[in-house]
Design a protein around this motif. Structure first.
Motif, PDB file in Angstrom:
ATOM      1  N   PHE A   1       0.837  -1.202   0.000  1.00 25.45           N
ATOM      2  CA  PHE A   1       0.000   0.000   0.000  1.00 25.45           C
ATOM      3  C   PHE A   1       0.873   1.255   0.000  1.00 25.45           C
ATOM      4  CE2 PHE A   1      -1.475   3.279   2.996  1.00 25.45           C
ATOM      5  CZ  PHE A   1      -2.608   3.755   2.349  1.00 25.45           C
ATOM      6  N   ASN A   2       1.865   1.287   0.863  1.00 27.19           N
ATOM      7  CA  ASN A   2       2.771   2.430   0.964  1.00 27.19           C
ATOM      8  C   ASN A   2       3.469   2.698  -0.369  1.00 27.19           C
ATOM      9  OD1 ASN A   2       3.984   4.335   2.983  1.00 27.19           O
ATOM     10  ND2 ASN A   2       5.883   3.338   2.345  1.00 27.19           N
ATOM     11  N   ALA A   3       3.882   1.632  -1.043  1.00 22.66           N
ATOM     12  CA  ALA A   3       4.550   1.782  -2.339  1.00 22.66           C
ATOM     13  C   ALA A   3       3.595   2.318  -3.396  1.00 22.66           C
ATOM     14  CB  ALA A   3       5.133   0.446  -2.776  1.00 22.66           C
ATOM     15  N   LEU A   4       2.368   1.822  -3.424  1.00 17.83           N
ATOM     16  CA  LEU A   4       1.389   2.290  -4.411  1.00 17.83           C
ATOM     17  C   LEU A   4       1.091   3.775  -4.236  1.00 17.83           C
ATOM     18  CD1 LEU A   4      -1.053  -0.754  -4.392  1.00 17.83           C
ATOM     19  CD2 LEU A   4       0.155   0.114  -6.406  1.00 17.83           C
ATOM     20  N   VAL A   5       0.937   4.210  -2.994  1.00 19.51           N
ATOM     21  CA  VAL A   5       0.649   5.621  -2.734  1.00 19.51           C
ATOM     22  C   VAL A   5       1.742   6.506  -3.313  1.00 19.51           C
ATOM     23  CG1 VAL A   5       0.488   7.383  -0.925  1.00 19.51           C
ATOM     24  CG2 VAL A   5      -0.787   5.241  -0.696  1.00 19.51           C
ATOM     25  N   HIS A   6       2.989   6.150  -3.086  1.00 20.14           N
ATOM     26  CA  HIS A   6       4.095   7.037  -3.445  1.00 20.14           C
ATOM     27  C   HIS A   6       4.619   6.796  -4.853  1.00 20.14           C
ATOM     28  CE1 HIS A   6       3.934   7.120   0.972  1.00 20.14           C
ATOM     29  NE2 HIS A   6       4.130   8.392   0.756  1.00 20.14           N
ATOM     30  N   GLN A   7       4.543   5.588  -5.330  1.00 21.07           N
ATOM     31  CA  GLN A   7       5.039   5.295  -6.673  1.00 21.07           C
ATOM     32  C   GLN A   7       4.059   5.742  -7.748  1.00 21.07           C
ATOM     33  OE1 GLN A   7       6.889   1.483  -6.787  1.00 21.07           O
ATOM     34  NE2 GLN A   7       6.600   1.192  -8.972  1.00 21.07           N
ATOM     35  N   TYR A   8       2.752   5.673  -7.438  1.00 21.43           N
ATOM     36  CA  TYR A   8       1.726   6.026  -8.423  1.00 21.43           C
ATOM     37  C   TYR A   8       0.905   7.248  -8.008  1.00 21.43           C
ATOM     38  CZ  TYR A   8       2.898   1.706 -10.790  1.00 21.43           C
ATOM     39  OH  TYR A   8       3.568   0.716 -11.469  1.00 21.43           O
ATOM     40  N   LEU A   9       1.260   7.894  -6.902  1.00 25.30           N
ATOM     41  CA  LEU A   9       0.595   9.116  -6.433  1.00 25.30           C
ATOM     42  C   LEU A   9      -0.905   8.900  -6.267  1.00 25.30           C
ATOM     43  CD1 LEU A   9       2.497  11.858  -8.504  1.00 25.30           C
ATOM     44  CD2 LEU A   9       3.231  10.599  -6.473  1.00 25.30           C
ATOM     45  N   ILE A  10      -1.263   7.814  -5.579  1.00 21.01           N
ATOM     46  CA  ILE A  10      -2.656   7.500  -5.270  1.00 21.01           C
ATOM     47  C   ILE A  10      -2.865   7.725  -3.775  1.00 21.01           C
ATOM     48  CG2 ILE A  10      -4.469   5.743  -5.347  1.00 21.01           C
ATOM     49  CD1 ILE A  10      -2.702   4.230  -7.382  1.00 21.01           C
ATOM     50  N   PRO A  11      -3.744   8.621  -3.377  1.00 22.56           N
ATOM     51  CA  PRO A  11      -3.952   8.845  -1.942  1.00 22.56           C
ATOM     52  C   PRO A  11      -4.648   7.669  -1.284  1.00 22.56           C
ATOM     53  CG  PRO A  11      -5.592  10.035  -3.191  1.00 22.56           C
ATOM     54  CD  PRO A  11      -4.645   9.442  -4.199  1.00 22.56           C
ATOM     55  N   GLY A  12      -4.464   7.541   0.016  1.00 22.50           N
ATOM     56  CA  GLY A  12      -5.119   6.449   0.722  1.00 22.50           C
ATOM     57  C   GLY A  12      -5.049   6.618   2.223  1.00 22.50           C
ATOM     58  N   VAL A  13      -5.557   5.623   2.919  1.00 24.14           N
ATOM     59  CA  VAL A  13      -5.598   5.668   4.379  1.00 24.14           C
ATOM     60  C   VAL A  13      -5.383   4.256   4.910  1.00 24.14           C
ATOM     61  CG1 VAL A  13      -8.120   5.428   4.402  1.00 24.14           C
ATOM     62  CG2 VAL A  13      -6.956   6.392   6.387  1.00 24.14           C
ATOM     63  N   GLN A  14      -4.603   4.172   5.973  1.00 24.56           N
ATOM     64  CA  GLN A  14      -4.384   2.903   6.664  1.00 24.56           C
ATOM     65  C   GLN A  14      -5.070   2.999   8.020  1.00 24.56           C
ATOM     66  OE1 GLN A  14      -1.697   2.274   9.425  1.00 24.56           O
ATOM     67  NE2 GLN A  14      -2.781   0.336   9.660  1.00 24.56           N
ATOM     68  N   LEU A  15      -5.895   1.993   8.334  1.00 23.63           N
ATOM     69  CA  LEU A  15      -6.718   2.026   9.537  1.00 23.63           C
ATOM     70  C   LEU A  15      -6.353   0.868  10.451  1.00 23.63           C
ATOM     71  CD1 LEU A  15      -8.783   2.242   6.771  1.00 23.63           C
ATOM     72  CD2 LEU A  15     -10.101   3.397   8.508  1.00 23.63           C
ATOM     73  N   GLY A  16      -6.435   1.112  11.756  1.00 28.18           N
ATOM     74  CA  GLY A  16      -6.124   0.044  12.693  1.00 28.18           C
ATOM     75  C   GLY A  16      -6.605   0.365  14.090  1.00 28.18           C
ATOM     76  N   SER A  17      -6.472  -0.613  14.959  1.00 33.96           N
ATOM     77  CA  SER A  17      -6.820  -0.433  16.372  1.00 33.96           C
ATOM     78  C   SER A  17      -5.953  -1.356  17.200  1.00 33.96           C
ATOM     79  CB  SER A  17      -8.305  -0.729  16.624  1.00 33.96           C
ATOM     80  OG  SER A  17      -8.595  -2.077  16.324  1.00 33.96           O
ATOM     81  N   ARG A  18      -5.870  -1.054  18.482  1.00 36.79           N
ATOM     82  CA  ARG A  18      -5.063  -1.870  19.382  1.00 36.79           C
ATOM     83  C   ARG A  18      -5.713  -1.907  20.756  1.00 36.79           C
ATOM     84  NH1 ARG A  18       1.495  -1.310  20.353  1.00 36.79           N
ATOM     85  NH2 ARG A  18       1.783  -3.302  21.379  1.00 36.79           N
ATOM     86  N   ILE A  19      -5.817  -3.093  21.301  1.00 38.58           N
ATOM     87  CA  ILE A  19      -6.361  -3.293  22.642  1.00 38.58           C
ATOM     88  C   ILE A  19      -5.348  -4.110  23.434  1.00 38.58           C
ATOM     89  CG2 ILE A  19      -8.254  -4.239  24.011  1.00 38.58           C
ATOM     90  CD1 ILE A  19     -10.036  -3.945  21.559  1.00 38.58           C
ATOM     91  N   GLN A  20      -4.874  -3.552  24.563  1.00 41.78           N
ATOM     92  CA  GLN A  20      -3.872  -4.226  25.380  1.00 41.78           C
ATOM     93  C   GLN A  20      -4.427  -4.504  26.774  1.00 41.78           C
ATOM     94  OE1 GLN A  20      -0.653  -1.268  24.864  1.00 41.78           O
ATOM     95  NE2 GLN A  20       0.603  -2.967  24.142  1.00 41.78           N
TER      96      GLN A  20
ATOM     97  N   ILE B   1       9.929   1.197 -11.821  1.00 40.50           N
ATOM     98  CA  ILE B   1      10.557   0.421 -10.744  1.00 40.50           C
ATOM     99  C   ILE B   1       9.557  -0.635 -10.285  1.00 40.50           C
ATOM    100  CG2 ILE B   1       9.794   2.013  -8.939  1.00 40.50           C
ATOM    101  CD1 ILE B   1      12.429   1.503  -7.503  1.00 40.50           C
ATOM    102  N   ALA B   2      10.043  -1.772  -9.850  1.00 41.90           N
ATOM    103  CA  ALA B   2       9.150  -2.854  -9.411  1.00 41.90           C
ATOM    104  C   ALA B   2       8.544  -2.542  -8.047  1.00 41.90           C
ATOM    105  CB  ALA B   2       9.928  -4.174  -9.347  1.00 41.90           C
ATOM    106  N   LEU B   3       7.297  -2.941  -7.869  1.00 40.45           N
ATOM    107  CA  LEU B   3       6.660  -2.845  -6.575  1.00 40.45           C
ATOM    108  C   LEU B   3       7.223  -3.921  -5.645  1.00 40.45           C
ATOM    109  CD1 LEU B   3       3.038  -2.222  -7.800  1.00 40.45           C
ATOM    110  CD2 LEU B   3       4.293  -0.685  -6.267  1.00 40.45           C
ATOM    111  N   PRO B   4       7.173  -3.735  -4.349  1.00 41.66           N
ATOM    112  CA  PRO B   4       7.730  -4.721  -3.414  1.00 41.66           C
ATOM    113  C   PRO B   4       6.847  -5.961  -3.311  1.00 41.66           C
ATOM    114  CG  PRO B   4       6.668  -2.969  -2.183  1.00 41.66           C
ATOM    115  CD  PRO B   4       6.653  -2.541  -3.623  1.00 41.66           C
ATOM    116  N   LEU B   5       7.487  -7.072  -2.970  1.00 42.31           N
ATOM    117  CA  LEU B   5       6.798  -8.324  -2.671  1.00 42.31           C
ATOM    118  C   LEU B   5       6.044  -8.911  -3.839  1.00 42.31           C
ATOM    119  CD1 LEU B   5       5.421  -7.424   0.870  1.00 42.31           C
ATOM    120  CD2 LEU B   5       7.577  -8.531   0.310  1.00 42.31           C
ATOM    121  N   MET B   6       6.492  -8.600  -5.028  1.00 51.76           N
ATOM    122  CA  MET B   6       5.838  -9.175  -6.210  1.00 51.76           C
ATOM    123  C   MET B   6       6.626 -10.339  -6.786  1.00 51.76           C
ATOM    124  SD  MET B   6       3.066  -7.628  -6.516  1.00 51.76           S
ATOM    125  CE  MET B   6       2.603  -8.237  -8.133  1.00 51.76           C
ATOM    126  N   GLY B   7       7.776 -10.628  -6.185  1.00 51.10           N
ATOM    127  CA  GLY B   7       8.592 -11.712  -6.704  1.00 51.10           C
ATOM    128  C   GLY B   7       8.206 -13.057  -6.170  1.00 51.10           C
TER     129      GLY B   7
END
Length: 478
Positions: free
Chosen positions: A322-341, A472-478
């Motif tokens: 996701f991080n690579a797509l945002v910066h390599q192709y200039l596509i905006p996005g959002v990463q969402l998460g939560s944590r309970i400890q 340039i190649a995207l990561p983790l495609m090999g």
């Protein structure tokens, strides 16, 4: 066959270019943009990577035929840099006016005289020119296979700005069911949502709420990605899911293992549930479900076509891509998460937070902000059998806690950010960072992202992937 040419540009670069071209003196000024190139769904997309402002009187001189020009030595310097970096050379200047712009006859004659030689130097890469008014951009792109106009420029920032050579003459209509929200952002805003294409990666408790919200907002097209099917433990947090979807009578406690495996094979895929929810909200929406991981090559190609990406999956491999797509192709996005400890000794819940990380091409990436854990990334990159061999404690993996109300907090924040980004209603001075909620303390943090000047993901250094597109190649495609 090429369906057209477009340009994507990060907001800070556009603002810098605009200030340079329109300083208030009503004169013409010049610049050069280095751009990456990508072929996306048959369209050629230029990705503005670096801006060079021509200095008046040094790099921007009185013209021999036209009013102003970039001197040969300056053009040669920039064209060689583009060839070395494998980027597209775009010469830029401005005309007067506001909402429409076009090249003059002298401009076009200059292109015809000079661009064939520049194409030879560029060894197969395109070259071109942009002419800008205050609220319009036109382009003339030359390739070894022909000459093409630029159809649109998309500026990616706190809001999405679309610039064309002339104002749009399209008429807008809106279904009655959207009347209340049209009163907020108008029929034009509703049309923008109806013509937008979004991706939701991960259709768990957060992703399924996003499908509901965006479907009801009237988003026109969805790319849904999740490899999993529903399980009984998903039901409390999966809106509209039923016991029939999860095949609860087959998966009940005490059933033989083979029966529980059969229940999972027969259960509703999460992407199919999401499609059902979206279609119930808006039967005109186009939905493309992919019951696989984000890293599937066909999925990656589809993600490149999206206007916005919602990452609601847990894996750090997904975060990296996701991080690579945002910066390599200039596509905006959002990463969402939560944590309970919980306290290990007492079991008492001592920490709960949700986070919405808005990731734009210019604000600092997930690697700069340590949201991608190298150890987790390494663990996810090895096989399950190898993970078992490396495990020091013989405890099974325990699913992370998840509560529908916490999921709703982060999903609503992300959907609102998308809504005001697309319709242009967000304030130009709106906070562009992360939003972290602490429900136990009833407190909200606003976290400004960090950005490293030499990051290999989001900086504009020669080695980074920023704006590289297909170069340039995207990561983790090999």
């Amino acid at each position: 066959m090429t369906r057209g040419w477009s340009l994507r540009m990060p907001q800070p670069m556009y603002d810098e270019l605009h200030r340079h071209l329109f300083p208030g003196d009503s004169d013409e000024h010049g610049a050069v943009i280095e751009a990456g190139l990508a072929t996306i769904d048959g369209q050629q997309v230029l990705l503005a990577r670096r801006l060079h402002k021509a200095i008046d009187g040094v790099d921007w001189l009185p013209g021999k035929r036209g009013y102003r020009m970039l001197p040969a030595a300056y053009v040669t310097k920039r064209i060689r840099e583009c060839r070395a970096e494998r980027t597209v050379y775009l010469a830029v200047h401005n005309h007067g006016g506001h909402d429409s712009v076009a090249f003059s006859g002298i401009d076009l004659d200059t292109h015809e005289r000079g661009f064939p030689a520049l194409l030879d130097i560029m060894q197969g890469l395109p070259v071109g020119a942009l002419v800008c008014a205050k609220n319009a951009i036109a382009g003339d792109i030359w390739t070894p296979n022909g000459r093409f106009p630029l159809s649109e420029t998309i500026v990616v920032g706190p809001t999405r700005k679309r610039l064309t050579p002339e104002p749009s003459t399209a008429t807008f209509s809106s279904a009655a069911r959207f009347d209340r929200q049209v009163r907020l952002f108008g029929t034009a805003g509703q049309a923008i949502l109806g013509n937008s294409r979004v991706a939701i990666i991960g259709l768990g408790g957060v992703g399924i709420l996003l499908a509901e919200y965006l479907g009801r907002l009237g988003v026109g097209e969805f790319v849904l990605v999740d490899p999993d099917r529903l399980r009984p433990i998903n039901l409390p947090r999966m809106v509209h899911a039923t016991g029939w979807d999860a095949k609860t009578w087959l998966a009940a406690d005490g059933r033989p293992e083979w029966m529980q495996r059969l229940a999972y094979r027969l259960a509703t895929p999460k992407v199919r549930l999401a499609r059902r929810i979206i279609r119930q909200a808006n039967r005109h929406a186009a939905v493309h479900p992919h019951q696989t991981t984000m890293e599937d090559p066909a999925v990656v190609e589809t993600l490149k076509t999206c206007d916005y990406i919602f990452l609601a999956a847990d894996s750090h491999r997904a975060r990296l891509l996701f991080n690579a797509l945002v910066h390599q192709y200039l596509i905006p996005g959002v990463q969402l998460g939560s944590r309970i400890q919980s306290d290990a000794a007492t079991g008492a819940v001592d920490h709960v937070h949700t986070v919405t990380r808005w990731v734009l091409p210019h604000t600092g990436c997930l690697i700069c902000n340590e949201a991608i854990n190298p150890a987790r990334l390494q663990e996810e990159s090895i096989t399950a059998q190898m993970r078992d061999r490396q495990r020091y404690v013989d405890d099974p993996d325990v699913p992370a806690p998840s509560v529908v109300t916490l999921n709703a907090t982060t999903a609503a924040q992300a959907a609102n950010d998308f809504l005001f980004y697309m319709t242009g209603l967000a304030s130009p001075t709106a906070f562009g960072g992360y939003v972290r909620s602490h429900p136990l303390a009833r407190r909200i943090e606003m976290l400004r992202p960090r950005k490293s000047a030499d990051c290999l993901e989001c900086s504009s250094t020669s080695e980074s992937r920023f704006g590289r597109g297909d170069g340039i190649a995207l990561p983790l495609m090999g």
